[in-house]
Structure formats: structure tokens, C-alpha cells
Scaffold this active site. Structure first.
Site, short mmCIF file in Angstrom:
data_model
loop_
_atom_site.label_atom_id
_atom_site.label_comp_id
_atom_site.label_asym_id
_atom_site.label_seq_id
_atom_site.Cartn_x
_atom_site.Cartn_y
_atom_site.Cartn_z
N THR A 171 6.25 10.34 -22.38
CA THR A 171 4.86 10.38 -21.90
C THR A 171 4.59 9.22 -20.95
O THR A 171 3.69 9.31 -20.12
CB THR A 171 3.85 10.34 -23.06
OG1 THR A 171 4.16 9.23 -23.91
CG2 THR A 171 3.90 11.62 -23.86
N HIS B 199 10.04 16.55 -32.29
CA HIS B 199 10.02 15.51 -31.26
C HIS B 199 11.40 14.93 -30.96
O HIS B 199 11.48 13.94 -30.23
CB HIS B 199 9.10 14.36 -31.67
CG HIS B 199 7.65 14.64 -31.47
ND1 HIS B 199 7.03 14.55 -30.25
CD2 HIS B 199 6.69 15.03 -32.35
CE1 HIS B 199 5.75 14.84 -30.38
NE2 HIS B 199 5.51 15.15 -31.64
N LYS C 248 9.49 0.98 -22.85
CA LYS C 248 9.62 1.98 -23.90
C LYS C 248 10.40 1.37 -25.04
O LYS C 248 10.95 0.27 -24.92
CB LYS C 248 10.30 3.25 -23.40
CG LYS C 248 11.65 3.03 -22.71
CD LYS C 248 12.18 4.34 -22.12
CE LYS C 248 11.40 4.76 -20.92
NZ LYS C 248 11.04 6.17 -20.93
N ARG C 249 10.43 2.08 -26.16
CA ARG C 249 11.21 1.64 -27.31
C ARG C 249 12.65 1.35 -26.88
O ARG C 249 13.23 2.09 -26.08
CB ARG C 249 11.17 2.75 -28.37
CG ARG C 249 11.93 2.48 -29.64
CD ARG C 249 11.53 3.51 -30.70
NE ARG C 249 11.68 4.88 -30.22
CZ ARG C 249 12.77 5.63 -30.44
NH1 ARG C 249 13.81 5.12 -31.09
NH2 ARG C 249 12.82 6.88 -30.01
N LYS D 262 17.98 5.53 -24.42
CA LYS D 262 17.01 5.28 -23.35
C LYS D 262 17.62 4.44 -22.23
O LYS D 262 17.04 4.29 -21.15
CB LYS D 262 15.76 4.63 -23.93
CG LYS D 262 15.00 5.58 -24.86
CD LYS D 262 13.76 4.93 -25.46
CE LYS D 262 13.07 5.83 -26.46
NZ LYS D 262 12.36 6.97 -25.84
#
Length: 805
Positions: A652, A356, A544-545, A550
């Protein structure tokens, strides 16, 4: 089940009195919720038991999905939908003077995960059950979850997520299935009938007690699969009365506390030795318990372990369960008397591994000394696997020390779990086409050269029934009326919406649905945080985290630049904009927690500045979880998927936003590439460096953040505002962020991608001014989202990797 509301009312009232021993009028909302779950569980228990027994009786190959996370969210509303009784229950409760939404609200989000890894695992269980794949989840029953996020003065504060405080009525505790897991101690060799075996002595035993949760899928009670979660308990009574009577109260309960800590929280802080030891304990605890139960059940059914790998598939979701490999070897050799060669052949053919991550620092490594101390027999087996592997590779590729160094398990005093997972499994899959290519060509290229037949791609998917049918009922109704209901069971049928892409009336209905969903979210934000949002503004969402790659910071810089220019010209942009953030930062990740503080500081400044007349708003929604996500995805206009190209494995959230009609604004990273391919270039907005260019910079250098900083005045102004007193008089609060860009050369290319990102924002702004075109694009995204259903992904896993029905 229930044929009508009267049969439901009768059964429900009887169950309430049975469980609570009082009348329903005297019940609290929690008691009413608890009794409703107990009733539903009673109704499905026969199907649940029959599913498990039929798998054994039919001799089908069963899949066991090992994951540190299963982010299942709340179950009641979704299970009522899946069982086809939600309307009956709603009407029955109304007749009893109750609101179904009040009962649903009593349920806590199960504290079993953090982000995409756990939500993916939950979607996979959902699809396995729906498709009839004989699959079971195996994880840990965390008493306090990850943490509950509070925002205090702009800062993230972590408090325990006490989601089990009232119990969890969906679970069934099964103490008769408990397993003893052994830590520490000594291992001595012993010859038994000309066979060398190993005896583990003086170990510390921990009792692993399973709790089972049913996995109820849509319109398929014939297959109710199982999620098994393990809880750590003392093997013997954990209260030392003698110490208590001596006044040593801490010692009296210390044994129980030390044992139970194993299943207290997800991802304990690992900056200390004790924290690292606890994490490793967790990983071995649930793998050892799960494997013991699987082997015990198989032997009971079959009398021996013959044919084990033909009937059992064990899948490890990332490297956290990689200890399945040496533990299964230990069981086969030490407990079952197999030779090394027999045990290794079965182990490799049983286990498969999903990678992942692309980030090298995220590939788990454990100090040798820690594994030897905590898991002495397991380390011996890992050492032997590594030794045999090196010998084999040296024979196949003589004198290639670099190849051995890069792919071996043990190196520089550490055990490399990704290499263990690759060597000890028959399949290694990435989770998006780009991610898999990067693994094969860069991150794991040497392993791919040795084992090309193991590597394959399985692009992630999400449950369209959970995140569209359940989360967005107005949109689901719209789709049903437009193309019928077959898409619920066959997600590809969403493509039939393409026939309506030119229907102005339907596009107008889509506009109304989106606005209503934005009103729902705006009401929630006003209630929870006192911030008033305009549902007629464009909702840009990044949830998101919180992590540097990110690039929440890039989003912040866009907002800061927009604010700076609007101070001079409030009429700069044609549309109003709302920027929504949510996500948790790891407790020890100071940079990420500073990003959260920056978002909230910027929000405070902008939301209270009358000069810009409310044309832009910023909000950070605290404690992001599945329930909150189900409110956010349907309300989003723009899906911000802006990670540095090549860094995100798949994502996702991008798929969930797409299913709900949001338009992707993103880099060509992870599954964004496949979203672009599905909808066409004209129906997404792409910006930034390509993955190839980013990888080239990482390999060869050549990027100078200083040049970007000096060459773009608007960007320089924004960066300088981090430290020049724009946010506070001291100006040092965000120095760590400034230094990451200027001193540390901007590892994730935020400055490099800034101009391109602002151009992409302008395209979004321009597209939104043409509502018909906007909602045509939205409809096309919904129509093409079926390929990202987890049903498709699970079919591929079942056929290509697990080889089960």
C-alpha cells in the site's frame, strides 16, 4: 459544531476549565490538547450515538472487521480537517496565544499496529464511515504497542511504546459491555433434553473490557462508525493481600500481570513456548470478546438469532482472527442450542476472509497440543470441522489423499489456520490481481479447485484524504486550483489532471511543491538525526517492514556499487542522490536486524567520505510510524518497490507514494502491476524477474547464485565487501547476509536482479535530468492514482462480499 472562531473560543475555554479545573493560561500543552479533544468528542458524541442506534433501528446489515492491527496514527489534525473546522480552530487558538501544531504534537501515534496490515485496516474504517457502510472495527487495545525503535550504534533497539502514559482522550471505556473470555480448564459432555451439550469447567476467566474510538470521516457526521478495542483485565481483584503480607510480593500481583499481559504488546516474541501461548491467547481473546458482543447486541435487538447472517457480516483480516469460525460455532451450539448443521450454515454465510500473504511460512499454524490445552472446547470444534471436511472431500474426490492432505485443517500435529479460514467462510479474497492469481494457481490451488466460487480479488486501496489531502496540503491546494475539489469525495476525478499534463507552468508549480516538501523532510532529519540532506538531490525512498523478500539488501548493493565507482570518479553521475530507509525488524528476526545495522554502517561510511563531495547520502529514519510516513510520502521522488516478484501480496506504500507524485521503480509484483497498467510503461520504471520466472525457479530449480556472483565483477566486489574488512577490521559482522546469498543460494534473487536494477537506476537518473518530462510523469501518476483509493476497495467489498449498502 462551531460557526466561527469566537464560538470555538467560548466553548473551548469552558471545556478546559471543566476538565482541568484551572484557567487556560495555567495549562500545559498536554492539558490544552486533552481539552480540545474532549471538546471535539463532545460535539460529535450525539452523531456517534445516533449512527449506532440508527443502524439497529433501520435493520441494515452491519459489518464487523476483525484485525490484529489498526494503525490509525494521530487523529486530531485529521478529524479537524474532516469536520471542516481546522481553520476555525487554528484561528481561535492563535487568538488565545496557542499554536495548533504544538497541540497536535502532544498526541502519540496510537500503538495499534506495525505495517501495511494495520494501515489498510485503518483506511478501510475511514472509507466505510465516509461511504456510509455500517462497519465497525474490532481489535486489541495494546498497552505498549509493537515497540518503539531506537537506533543505537547502528543497531535496532526495542523499547516499550508507552503511548498510553497520559491516557488516550479519544477513547471511551465501557465496562458495562465487558465480556468474560475462558481459557484452559476441562470440557465434559452433558445431555440436556435429548441434546448433547458441552460444559466448560475449571477454566481461567479473563475480563475483556471494550474501549470505543469514533471513526470520523470527511464531511459526513451522519455516519460516525466505531473502532472497538479490547483490554484484558482480571475478573476478580488481582492483588493477593495475604501473599503480600507474607512477603511474597511477586505472587501478590502475578495473577493480574498474567492476565494483563494478553493486551500488553502486539506480536509478542514467539520463539519460546510462553510467547506462542501468549500470541494464541491474544487471537482468541479479541475474537471471542468481539463475537460475544455482536451476538449479545443482535439478540437484544431481535429477540433471537433468526436472520443472523443476513444482518451481520464478519470479516477476518488475515488468519489472526480465524478462530472466529470455531468460536461462532461454539456460541451457536453451546449457548444457543443450535444443531451442527444450523450453526455451520450461519457461520459460513457470515464470515469472509482476506488472505494477505503468499509466503507459505507466513500462513499461521498452531500446535495441536497448545490449542487443546489453552482452548479445549475450541479444539473439539476444529477437530469436528476437519473430520466432516475430510469426509465430504473423500466423497467428492475419492482416494485423493494428496488433495485432503493439502487442504485439511489438521495435519502433522498442527492446526493450519488458512485452511480453517477458507473452509469456514463464504468468500476468500486476495489483495491484488497478481496475488489472487498466485493464490488460485499455486499457493492455494487445491482449495481453489474445491471452492472456486469463494475466491475473488479486491485490490487494496488507501485513504487519499489521509495521505494526500491531509499529508500534503500544498499538493492538495494545487489540485483544487487545477481541477476543483470534487476529487476529495470522488478520487477518480483526479484523472482530470491529465488535461494539464502538457502545461509547463503547472509542471513548474509541481516542481516547487515537491522541493518544499523535501525541505520539510530535510529539516526534520537534521533536527532528529543531525544529517544534512540536499533537497535538490533525488530522494529515493524505501520505507517498509524490514524483511528479506522486501529486498532492502538490493537497494544497499546499488548504493555500495555506486559508491565504489564514485570513489574512482566523483563525477560519475549527473544528479545528486539521497537514499532514505525506514522500517522495523521483528525483535527475533536476526537477519533483518543485521540489514538495519548494514544500512547504518554504510550511511556512516558514505556520509563522512569527503571524496564523493556529498553527492550521495544515506539515512535510516528510526521508529517509522504513520506520522513520520505523512512527512516522507510527499517528499519522495522515487518510490522503491523492489520486492522479489511474486512475494509481495499487494503493498500500500506504493499507492501512497504514487498519490504524492513519486515515480515507481519496482518489480512486477503485487499492486505494482496495476500501477503500471494505470499509468503506462513509460511512466514507471520496471526491472527484474517476472513472477512467472520466479515461481518457475522455485518449482524446478535451475538458479545458481554462484554464477551471478562470479559473472559480474562489480556485484562480486560488493558481495565480498560484506566480509573482507570493508566495513570493519573483523569483517564478520555481516557474514549472515553473505551466507544467505552464496551458501544458501540467494532465496530472493538479489544477485539475479542486480544488473537489471542498476539499469533501472540509470533510467531514473536520466529521466530526472529532464525536469519537464519528470514532472509530467509525476503528474500522470497523481492523476491515475484515484483507482487506488480505499473508497473503491470498500465499495467492492460492500457489494460483492458483505452485500450491504
Amino acid at each position: 459544531m462551531f460557526t466561527d472562531k469566537n464560538s470555538f473560543i467560548k466553548d473551548y475555554m469552558e471545556k478546559f476549565e471543566e476538565v482541568e479545573a484551572k484557567t487556560i493560561d495555567e495549562g500545559t500543552p498536554w492539558e490544552r490538547y486533552n481539552s480540545l479533544v474532549m471538546l471535539i468528542k463532545d460535539k460529535i458524541s450525539g452523531h456517534w450515538a445516533k449512527t449506532n442506534s440508527s443502524y439497529s433501528e433501520d435493520g441494515v446489515k452491519q459489518v464487523y472487521y476483525f484485525s490484529m492491527e489498526f494503525l490509525i496514527g494521530k487523529l486530531l489534525s485529521y478529524y479537524l480537517l474532516n469536520l471542516g473546522i481546522k481553520d476555525i480552530v487554528r484561528e481561535g487558538l492563535e487568538e488565545l496565544g496557542m499554536d495548533i501544531e504544538e497541540l497536535i504534537a502532544q498526541e502519540s501515534d496510537a500503538g495499534l499496529g506495525n505495517g501495511g496490515l494495520g494501515r489498510l485496516a485503518a483506511c478501510f474504517l475511514d472509507s466505510m464511515s465516509f461511504l456510509g457502510v455500517p462497519g465497525h472495527g474490532n481489535g486489541i487495545r495494546y498497552k505498549y504497542g509493537l515497540f518503539q525503535q531506537k537506533i543505537v550504534n547502528g543497531f535496532q533497539v526495542e523499547v516499550p511504546d508507552n503511548w498510553l502514559k497520559n491516557g488516550y482522550p479519544w477513547e471511551i471505556r465501557k465496562p458495562d459491555k465487558a465480556v468474560v473470555v475462558r481459557f484452559k480448564g476441562n470440557v465434559r459432555p452433558k445431555m440436556i433434553e435429548d441434546r448433547l451439550t458441552f460444559i466448560h469447567e475449571d477454566y481461567e476467566p479473563v475480563l475483556a473490557v471494550p474501549y470505543d474510538i469514533p471513526v470520523v470521516s470527511y464531511n459526513n457526521t451522519k455516519n460516525i462508525n466505531n473502532l472497538r478495542l479490547w483490554s484484558a483485565e482480571p475478573v476478580v481483584e488481582g492483588f493477593d493481600l495475604a501473599s503480600f503480607n507474607r512477603g511474597d510480593y511477586s505472587k501478590a500481583v502475578s495473577y493480574r500481570s498474567e492476565v494483563e499481559a494478553i493486551s500488553y504488546i502486539l506480536y509478542p516474541e514467539d520463539s519460546s513456548h510462553a510467547g506462542r501461548e501468549l500470541r494464541l491467547k491474544q487471537e482468541y481473546f479479541f475474537t471471542a470478546a468481539g463475537l460475544a458482543a455482536i451476538v449479545r447486541r443482535y439478540r437484544k435487538k431481535n429477540g433471537s438469532l433468526n436472520g443472523f447472517s443476513r444482518k451481520i457480516a464478519i470479516h477476518i483480516n488475515d488468519t489472526h482472527p480465524a478462530l472466529c469460525i470455531p468460536e461462532l460455532m461454539r456460541i451457536f451450539m453451546d449457548d444457543e442450542g443450535m444443531t451442527w448443521e444450523q450453526a455451520w450454515n450461519i457461520t459460513v454465510n457470515t464470515i469472509s476472509y482476506t488472505n494477505h500473504t503468499i509466503l507459505p511460512e507466513a500462513l499461521e499454524k498452531w500446535p495441536i497440543d497448545l490449542i487443546k490445552y489453552l482452548l479445549p472446547r475450541i479444539y473439539m470444534i476444529i477437530e469436528e470441522i476437519d473430520s466432516r471436511y475430510k469426509k465430504e472431500i473423500n466423497q467428492r474426490y475419492p482416494n485423493n489423499n494428496e488433495l485432503i492432505n493439502n487442504t485439511s485443517i489438521i495435519r502433522n500435529g498442527q492446526v493450519r489456520m488458512a485452511n480453517l479460514a477458507i473452509i469456514g467462510s463464504h468468500s476468500v479474497n486476495g489483495v491484488a490481481y497478481l496475488h489472487t492469481q498466485i493464490l488460485k494457481n499455486f499457493v492455494l490451488k487445491d482449495s481453489y479447485m474445491i471452492y472456486p466460487y469463494k475466491f475473488n480479488n479486491k485490490t487494496n486501496g488507501v485513504s487519499h484524504r489521509r495521505f494526500l489531502l491531509e499529508a500534503n496540503p500544498n499538493l492538495a491546494k494545487f489540485i483544487n486550483e487545477s481541477i476543483g475539489e470534487t476529487w476529495i469525495e470522488k478520487a477518480d476525478d483526479l484523472q482530470n489532471l491529465m488535461e494539464h499534463a502538457g502545461d509547463q507552468t503547472l509542471l513548474g508549480e509541481l516542481d516547487k511543491i515537491k522541493r518544499q516538501n523535501k525541505v520539510y523532510l530535510a529539516d526534520l532529519v537534521l533536527e532528529k538525526q543531525g544529517i544534512k540532506l540536499d533537497p535538490d538531490s533525488i530522494f529515493h525512498v524505501q520505507v517498509k517492514r524490514i524483511h528479506a523478500y522486501k529486498r532492502q539488501l538490493l537497494n544497499i548493493f546499488k548504493i555500495m556499487d555506486l559508491y565504489n565507482r564514485m570513489k574512482d570518479n566523483p563525477n560519475l553521475i549527473a544528479n545528486d542522490h539521497t537514499f532514505i530507509f525506514a522500517g522495523k525488524a521483528a525483535p527475533g528476526y536476526h537477519y533483518a536486524k543485521t540489514i538495519i545495522k548494514l544500512i547504518n554502517t554504510l550511511a556512516e561510511k558514505i556520509n563522512n567520505d569527503k571524496d564523493i563531495q556529498g553527492k550521495i547520502k544515506v539515512v535510516f529514519l528510526e521508529n517509522f510510524n504513520v506520522t513520520l510516513a505523512e512527512k516522507i510520502y510527499p517528499a519522495a521522488d522515487v518510490s522503491e518497490q523492489i520486492s522479489t516478484a511474486s512475494r509481495e501480496a499487494s503493498g500500500t506504500g506504493n499507492m501512497k507514494f504514487m498519490m504524492n507524485g513519486a515515480i515507481t521503480l519496482g518489480t512486477l509484483d503485487g499492486a505494482n502491476v496495476e500501477i503500471r497498467d494505470a499509468v503506462g510503461d513509460e511512466n514507471v520504471v520496471i526491472f527484474g524477474l517476472t513472477a512467472e520466472k520466479v515461481m518457475e525457479y522455485y518449482r524446478n530449480g535451475g538458479y545458481k547464485a554462484w554464477d551471478e556472483y562470479h559473472d559480474h565483477p562489480r556485484l562480486k566486489k560488493v558481495v565480498d565487501q560484506l566480509i573482507n574488512g570493508f566495513f570493519s577490521e573483523a569483517g564478520g559482522e555481516f557474514r549472515i547476509i553473505y551466507d544467505s546469498l552464496i551458501r544458501d543460494n540467494d532465496e530472493y534473487f538479489i544477485l539475479k536482479d542486480f544488473s537489471s536494477y542498476m539499469d533501472a537506476f540509470n533510467k531514473i537518473n536520466e529521466l530526472y535530468t529532464n525536469k519537464e518530462k519528470w514532472y509530467r510523469t509525476s503528474l500522470i501518476n497523481i492523476a491515475q492514482s484515484g483507482v487506488f483509493s480505499s473508497d473503491r476497495t470498500i465499495r467492492q467489498y460492500a457489494k460483492d462480499i458483505w452485500r450491504t449498502k
